[in-house]
Scaffold this motif. Structure first.
Motif, PDB file in Angstrom:
ATOM      1  N   GLN A  36      10.945  41.426  46.758  1.00  0.00           N
ATOM      2  CA  GLN A  36      11.822  41.600  45.598  1.00  0.00           C
ATOM      3  C   GLN A  36      12.826  40.451  45.474  1.00  0.00           C
ATOM      4  O   GLN A  36      13.253  40.112  44.377  1.00  0.00           O
ATOM      5  CB  GLN A  36      12.600  42.918  45.716  1.00  0.00           C
ATOM      6  N   ILE A  37      13.187  39.857  46.605  1.00  0.00           N
ATOM      7  CA  ILE A  37      14.205  38.806  46.611  1.00  0.00           C
ATOM      8  C   ILE A  37      13.710  37.544  45.900  1.00  0.00           C
ATOM      9  O   ILE A  37      14.499  36.618  45.657  1.00  0.00           O
ATOM     10  CB  ILE A  37      14.643  38.483  48.072  1.00  0.00           C
ATOM     11  N   SER A  38      12.442  37.501  45.524  1.00  0.00           N
ATOM     12  CA  SER A  38      11.911  36.344  44.786  1.00  0.00           C
ATOM     13  C   SER A  38      12.715  36.086  43.514  1.00  0.00           C
ATOM     14  O   SER A  38      12.812  34.945  43.060  1.00  0.00           O
ATOM     15  CB  SER A  38      10.432  36.541  44.446  1.00  0.00           C
ATOM     16  N   GLY A  39      13.319  37.139  42.951  1.00  0.00           N
ATOM     17  CA  GLY A  39      14.160  36.974  41.765  1.00  0.00           C
ATOM     18  C   GLY A  39      15.404  36.126  42.017  1.00  0.00           C
ATOM     19  O   GLY A  39      16.083  35.719  41.076  1.00  0.00           O
ATOM     20  N   LEU A  40      15.687  35.846  43.300  1.00  0.00           N
ATOM     21  CA  LEU A  40      16.854  35.041  43.668  1.00  0.00           C
ATOM     22  C   LEU A  40      16.438  33.658  44.198  1.00  0.00           C
ATOM     23  O   LEU A  40      17.275  32.871  44.618  1.00  0.00           O
ATOM     24  CB  LEU A  40      17.669  35.784  44.741  1.00  0.00           C
ATOM     25  N   ILE A  41      15.136  33.378  44.169  1.00  0.00           N
ATOM     26  CA  ILE A  41      14.624  32.088  44.653  1.00  0.00           C
ATOM     27  C   ILE A  41      14.336  31.215  43.435  1.00  0.00           C
ATOM     28  O   ILE A  41      13.471  31.553  42.621  1.00  0.00           O
ATOM     29  CB  ILE A  41      13.352  32.279  45.505  1.00  0.00           C
ATOM     30  N   HIS A  42      15.043  30.104  43.302  1.00  0.00           N
ATOM     31  CA  HIS A  42      14.957  29.316  42.068  1.00  0.00           C
ATOM     32  C   HIS A  42      14.383  27.918  42.230  1.00  0.00           C
ATOM     33  O   HIS A  42      14.160  27.231  41.244  1.00  0.00           O
ATOM     34  CB  HIS A  42      16.355  29.217  41.431  1.00  0.00           C
ATOM     35  N   LEU A  75      17.868  44.081  67.649  1.00  0.00           N
ATOM     36  CA  LEU A  75      17.350  44.470  66.335  1.00  0.00           C
ATOM     37  C   LEU A  75      17.392  43.287  65.364  1.00  0.00           C
ATOM     38  O   LEU A  75      18.413  42.632  65.212  1.00  0.00           O
ATOM     39  CB  LEU A  75      18.207  45.627  65.790  1.00  0.00           C
ATOM     40  N   ILE A  76      16.255  43.046  64.731  1.00  0.00           N
ATOM     41  CA  ILE A  76      16.129  41.987  63.726  1.00  0.00           C
ATOM     42  C   ILE A  76      15.906  42.655  62.374  1.00  0.00           C
ATOM     43  O   ILE A  76      15.040  43.531  62.251  1.00  0.00           O
ATOM     44  CB  ILE A  76      14.942  41.058  64.067  1.00  0.00           C
ATOM     45  N   ALA A  77      16.672  42.268  61.367  1.00  0.00           N
ATOM     46  CA  ALA A  77      16.554  42.861  60.028  1.00  0.00           C
ATOM     47  C   ALA A  77      15.630  42.021  59.161  1.00  0.00           C
ATOM     48  O   ALA A  77      15.679  40.787  59.190  1.00  0.00           O
ATOM     49  CB  ALA A  77      17.923  42.958  59.365  1.00  0.00           C
ATOM     50  N   ALA A  78      14.802  42.707  58.356  1.00  0.00           N
ATOM     51  CA  ALA A  78      13.910  41.997  57.427  1.00  0.00           C
ATOM     52  C   ALA A  78      13.784  42.790  56.138  1.00  0.00           C
ATOM     53  O   ALA A  78      13.979  44.005  56.111  1.00  0.00           O
ATOM     54  CB  ALA A  78      12.535  41.797  58.059  1.00  0.00           C
ATOM     55  N   GLY A  79      13.449  42.073  55.076  1.00  0.00           N
ATOM     56  CA  GLY A  79      13.252  42.732  53.777  1.00  0.00           C
ATOM     57  C   GLY A  79      14.422  42.487  52.845  1.00  0.00           C
ATOM     58  O   GLY A  79      15.521  43.001  53.061  1.00  0.00           O
ATOM     59  N   GLY A  80      14.224  41.647  51.838  1.00  0.00           N
ATOM     60  CA  GLY A  80      15.267  41.412  50.852  1.00  0.00           C
ATOM     61  C   GLY A  80      16.366  40.461  51.295  1.00  0.00           C
ATOM     62  O   GLY A  80      17.461  40.476  50.742  1.00  0.00           O
ATOM     63  N   ILE A  81      16.078  39.622  52.303  1.00  0.00           N
ATOM     64  CA  ILE A  81      17.091  38.676  52.796  1.00  0.00           C
ATOM     65  C   ILE A  81      16.594  37.250  52.546  1.00  0.00           C
ATOM     66  O   ILE A  81      15.499  36.886  52.978  1.00  0.00           O
ATOM     67  CB  ILE A  81      17.361  38.878  54.305  1.00  0.00           C
ATOM     68  N   ALA A  83      13.085  45.540  62.001  1.00  0.00           N
ATOM     69  CA  ALA A  83      13.077  46.689  61.088  1.00  0.00           C
ATOM     70  C   ALA A  83      13.042  46.126  59.675  1.00  0.00           C
ATOM     71  O   ALA A  83      13.941  45.398  59.258  1.00  0.00           O
ATOM     72  CB  ALA A  83      14.319  47.549  61.301  1.00  0.00           C
ATOM     73  N   GLU A  84      11.960  46.446  58.955  1.00  0.00           N
ATOM     74  CA  GLU A  84      11.710  45.829  57.653  1.00  0.00           C
ATOM     75  C   GLU A  84      11.829  46.846  56.525  1.00  0.00           C
ATOM     76  O   GLU A  84      11.074  47.817  56.476  1.00  0.00           O
ATOM     77  CB  GLU A  84      10.307  45.207  57.660  1.00  0.00           C
ATOM     78  N   GLY A  85      12.769  46.608  55.624  1.00  0.00           N
ATOM     79  CA  GLY A  85      12.951  47.475  54.471  1.00  0.00           C
ATOM     80  C   GLY A  85      11.871  47.267  53.419  1.00  0.00           C
ATOM     81  O   GLY A  85      11.161  46.256  53.434  1.00  0.00           O
ATOM     82  N   PHE A  86      11.771  48.197  52.480  1.00  0.00           N
ATOM     83  CA  PHE A  86      10.645  48.160  51.550  1.00  0.00           C
ATOM     84  C   PHE A  86      10.807  47.111  50.451  1.00  0.00           C
ATOM     85  O   PHE A  86       9.906  46.894  49.657  1.00  0.00           O
ATOM     86  CB  PHE A  86      10.361  49.571  51.013  1.00  0.00           C
ATOM     87  N   GLU A  87      11.924  46.385  50.459  1.00  0.00           N
ATOM     88  CA  GLU A  87      12.073  45.253  49.541  1.00  0.00           C
ATOM     89  C   GLU A  87      11.137  44.104  49.904  1.00  0.00           C
ATOM     90  O   GLU A  87      10.876  43.217  49.097  1.00  0.00           O
ATOM     91  CB  GLU A  87      13.510  44.697  49.591  1.00  0.00           C
ATOM     92  N   ALA A  88      10.662  44.117  51.146  1.00  0.00           N
ATOM     93  CA  ALA A  88       9.865  43.006  51.668  1.00  0.00           C
ATOM     94  C   ALA A  88       8.559  42.815  50.907  1.00  0.00           C
ATOM     95  O   ALA A  88       8.017  43.752  50.320  1.00  0.00           O
ATOM     96  CB  ALA A  88       9.566  43.243  53.146  1.00  0.00           C
ATOM     97  N   GLY A  89       8.047  41.584  50.972  1.00  0.00           N
ATOM     98  CA  GLY A  89       6.745  41.295  50.380  1.00  0.00           C
ATOM     99  C   GLY A  89       5.626  41.693  51.318  1.00  0.00           C
ATOM    100  O   GLY A  89       5.849  41.997  52.492  1.00  0.00           O
ATOM    101  N   GLY A  90       4.404  41.689  50.798  1.00  0.00           N
ATOM    102  CA  GLY A  90       3.249  41.998  51.640  1.00  0.00           C
ATOM    103  C   GLY A  90       3.177  43.456  52.022  1.00  0.00           C
ATOM    104  O   GLY A  90       3.685  44.329  51.326  1.00  0.00           O
ATOM    105  N   HIS A  91       2.533  43.734  53.150  1.00  0.00           N
ATOM    106  CA  HIS A  91       2.318  45.131  53.574  1.00  0.00           C
ATOM    107  C   HIS A  91       3.619  45.735  54.065  1.00  0.00           C
ATOM    108  O   HIS A  91       4.426  45.085  54.709  1.00  0.00           O
ATOM    109  CB  HIS A  91       1.201  45.195  54.602  1.00  0.00           C
TER     110      HIS A  91
END
Length: 314
Positions: A282-288, A168-174, A137-145
């Motif tokens: 969106q989580i790219s803002g936390l990748i340094h 259940l596997i979680a995806a998006g913003g992790i 289940a992928e939230g809309f924070e995720a990249g791509g489509h």
């Protein structure tokens, strides 16, 4: 880390899955993640059939651990891709962008475990009905489509968990151990992480793109092109061109014309940061920083364990 539904299903050490991403996840990344105890995925969405064979065979040589192949079901050569997956004896397939009923049973008859990626409760239930072994289940924070409803991971995971009985596997913003723990507290059995692994030497995406991901700040990505297929992009000249066209109330045909062909390849694989499509979460803002995939896995699991102890002390 104790075994759970997902680690047992895939026979992996950690409930951590690297997403199948176009132009970023070839055999090098998939094997590195699998060797580090997660589940690596080869993203077939950007591969011709003969290229996919090459990546599967190289991945088998690079790891003796389980790995998977991600297949967008709208792929034009889908019959050939599925034939390759079966003949190469791939053990796990993640399907996305299409109806899971079409291929699930056929793959399972050949001993393959099938996971389908969804963006909402309705699609999760349809996937369960189709007989898949698990859902992402992928939230809309995720990249791509992405999903049209813009449901965030924080709300999507418990809503899906409430309705389904399969893993259940979680995806998006992790991208961190704390994010992983939060998703599992909300009901996920594992997490799927994409953007964090783009910023690794093993990712097949262009160095220019990796460096732009590392420089990204909060608000540097946005979901667009909903009329075609919603996609989250880093803001660049191409993104600005889309926004400018929207001020003219464009037709679907005009948007298709602007998008053109091979726009994602141009950006993510060839490194054209102006005219290319740059898909990231969106989580790219936390990748340094760019670091090896094995280090990323180790860092996430260590932070997960630290955070779990902190939470238990609350």
């Amino acid at each position: 880390m104790p075994k759970n539904k997902i680690t047992q299903l895939f026979n992996i050490q950690y409930p951590l899955i690297q997403a199948g991403m176009v132009w970023a996840s070839g055999w090098k990344l998939a094997s590195a993640v699998s060797n580090a105890g997660g589940l690596g995925i080869i993203g077939a969405g950007s591969m011709y059939p003969e290229i996919l064979i090459e990546h599967i065979e190289k991945c088998k040589k690079a790891t003796d651990k389980p790995f998977a192949v991600n297949v967008p079901l709208l792929y034009p050569d889908i019959d050939k891709i599925m034939e390759i997956i079966i003949s190469e004896k791939v053990e796990i397939v993640f399907t996305s962008a299409g109806n899971p009923k079409t291929w699930t049973k056929h793959l399972q008859e050949h001993g393959i475990k099938v996971v389908h990626v969804v963006s909402g409760v309705k699609f999760a239930l349809k996937s369960q009905e189709a007989g898949v072994d698990a859902v992402v289940a992928e939230g809309f924070e995720a990249g791509g489509h992405n999903g049209r409803d813009e449901t965030t991971t924080f709300t999507l995971i418990p809503m899906v968990k409430e309705k389904i009985k399969i893993p259940l596997i979680a995806a998006g913003g992790i991208a961190t151990g704390r994010g992983m723990l939060a998703a599992m507290v909300l009901g996920a059995d594992a997490v799927q992480i994409g953007s964090r692994f783009v910023a690794s030497p093993e990712a097949s995406s262009h160095q220019n793109f990796k460096e732009m991901v590392v420089k990204a700040q909060e608000g540097d990505t946005k979901l667009t092109l909903k009329e075609l297929a919603p996609v989250r992009l880093l803001k660049n000249k191409f993104f600005d061109d889309i926004q400018k066209l929207y001020t003219e109330n464009p037709s679907k045909e005009q948007l298709i014309e602007l998008l053109g062909r091979a726009r994602a390849k141009k950006g993510m694989f060839e490194g054209d940061l102006e005219e290319g499509e740059l898909e990231i979460g969106q989580i790219s803002g936390l990748i340094h920083e760019i670091k090896p995939a094995a280090e990323i896995v180790k860092e996430i699991i260590e932070e997960f364990e630290t955070a779990r102890k902190e939470v238990s002390a609350l």
